[in-house]
Design an enzyme around this catalytic site. Structure first.
Site, PDB file in Angstrom:
ATOM      1  N   GLY A  30     -63.747 -30.835   4.561  1.00  0.00           N
ATOM      2  CA  GLY A  30     -62.989 -29.759   5.210  1.00  0.00           C
ATOM      3  C   GLY A  30     -61.517 -30.097   5.246  1.00  0.00           C
ATOM      4  O   GLY A  30     -61.066 -31.017   4.569  1.00  0.00           O
ATOM      5  N   ASN A  31     -60.758 -29.348   6.012  1.00  0.00           N
ATOM      6  CA  ASN A  31     -59.341 -29.676   6.192  1.00  0.00           C
ATOM      7  C   ASN A  31     -58.892 -29.246   7.581  1.00  0.00           C
ATOM      8  O   ASN A  31     -59.665 -28.681   8.345  1.00  0.00           O
ATOM      9  CB  ASN A  31     -58.495 -29.052   5.079  1.00  0.00           C
ATOM     10  CG  ASN A  31     -58.526 -27.536   5.111  1.00  0.00           C
ATOM     11  OD1 ASN A  31     -58.040 -26.908   6.038  1.00  0.00           O
ATOM     12  ND2 ASN A  31     -59.136 -26.944   4.091  1.00  0.00           N
ATOM     13  N   ARG A  32     -57.638 -29.518   7.902  1.00  0.00           N
ATOM     14  CA  ARG A  32     -57.159 -29.377   9.281  1.00  0.00           C
ATOM     15  C   ARG A  32     -56.673 -27.975   9.640  1.00  0.00           C
ATOM     16  O   ARG A  32     -56.121 -27.775  10.715  1.00  0.00           O
ATOM     17  CB  ARG A  32     -56.037 -30.396   9.529  1.00  0.00           C
ATOM     18  CG  ARG A  32     -56.564 -31.817   9.591  1.00  0.00           C
ATOM     19  CD  ARG A  32     -55.451 -32.838   9.588  1.00  0.00           C
ATOM     20  NE  ARG A  32     -54.486 -32.607  10.639  1.00  0.00           N
ATOM     21  CZ  ARG A  32     -53.322 -33.251  10.759  1.00  0.00           C
ATOM     22  NH1 ARG A  32     -53.014 -34.179   9.876  1.00  0.00           N
ATOM     23  NH2 ARG A  32     -52.505 -32.983  11.733  1.00  0.00           N
TER      24      ARG A  32
END
Ligand code: C5P
Length: 222
Positions: A30-32
């Site tokens: 995933g990412n932020r």
């Protein structure tokens, strides 16, 4: 005309949030991205009179008033949803932080801890924004985002040209308090012939300012 009616009668498609690319049933890449910028854009566009469809990656945010929301998880699902919703849209704003790579295979069972190293093979995801910009049903105004950690103008203008966008909103995510996971943002907005700055402020205010630029652009393209 006040800002409140600037997008009356317009149909706006917004992508928001991260994508989660599953490795196995319990793990993902995933990412932020919090989704806050895209949700603010959807909320403000609806408040400005647009008919808004929001394609949301996995985020825990309430649906803005008057917005139609479609939840997705991975980049491939986001692409399918965006393309299905494309016909008849006047504007596409790609605020999502789509994964650039996804696992080549998603394991059906949890991957066991056997060796000292584990190699994951990743393959490129489709570039949804570039596909929309080159699509026969291309909206009149296609807007991208570019989160950069320096050399904003060069990268933003490169993406504007390569992806054939009308506008790109760039922010320097290495600045504290700006962009990812924050309630505030500041944007440099590029078109082929102009650069405009949207000053630091709450994402709702920044979203409103960006949508005024989009409305100006639509007026030119009527
Ligand atoms: O090339 P880069 O990923 O930095 O471009 C960012 C822009 O492209 C964002 O607007 C993002 O929503 C969009 N994008 C996309 N599909 C991808 C990767 C990025 O729509 N696979």
């Amino acid at each position: 005309m006040t800002d409140n009616a600037r997008l009356a009668g317009m149909r706006l498609l917004v992508s928001a949030g991260p994508t989660f690319e599953d490795i196995d049933p319990v793990r993902f890449l995933g990412n932020r991205s919090s989704g806050k910028m895209g949700f603010a854009l959807a909320a403000e566009a609806a408040a400005m009179g647009a008919q808004v469809t929001l394609i949301a990656g996995p985020v825990a945010l309430p649906t803005p008033a008057g917005v139609r929301r479609i939840d997705v998880r991975r980049a491939l699902e986001m692409r399918t949803a965006v393309l299905a919703e494309l016909p008849g849209q006047d504007v596409f704003v790609a605020a999502a932080a789509v994964a650039d790579y996804m696992p080549e295979h998603t394991a059906a069972q949890k991957i066991k801890k056997t060796g000292d190293t584990l190699t994951l093979v990743l393959v490129k995801t489709p570039d949804i924004l570039a596909e929309v910009a080159g699509h026969p049903e291309r909206p009149r105004c296609v807007v991208g985002f570019a989160a950069e950690t320096g050399d904003l103008e060069r990268y933003a203008l490169g993406k504007l040209r390569e992806k054939r966008l009308d506008m790109i909103a760039a922010n320097d995510v290495s600045q504290p308090g700006v962009g990812f996971e924050c309630d505030d943002n500041a944007l440099s907005v590029f078109t082929a012939d102009a650069r405009q700055e949207i000053p630091f402020g709450p994402k709702s205010q920044v979203a409103r300012a960006l949508l005024v630029l989009v409305a100006d652009r639509l007026d030119l393209k009527l």
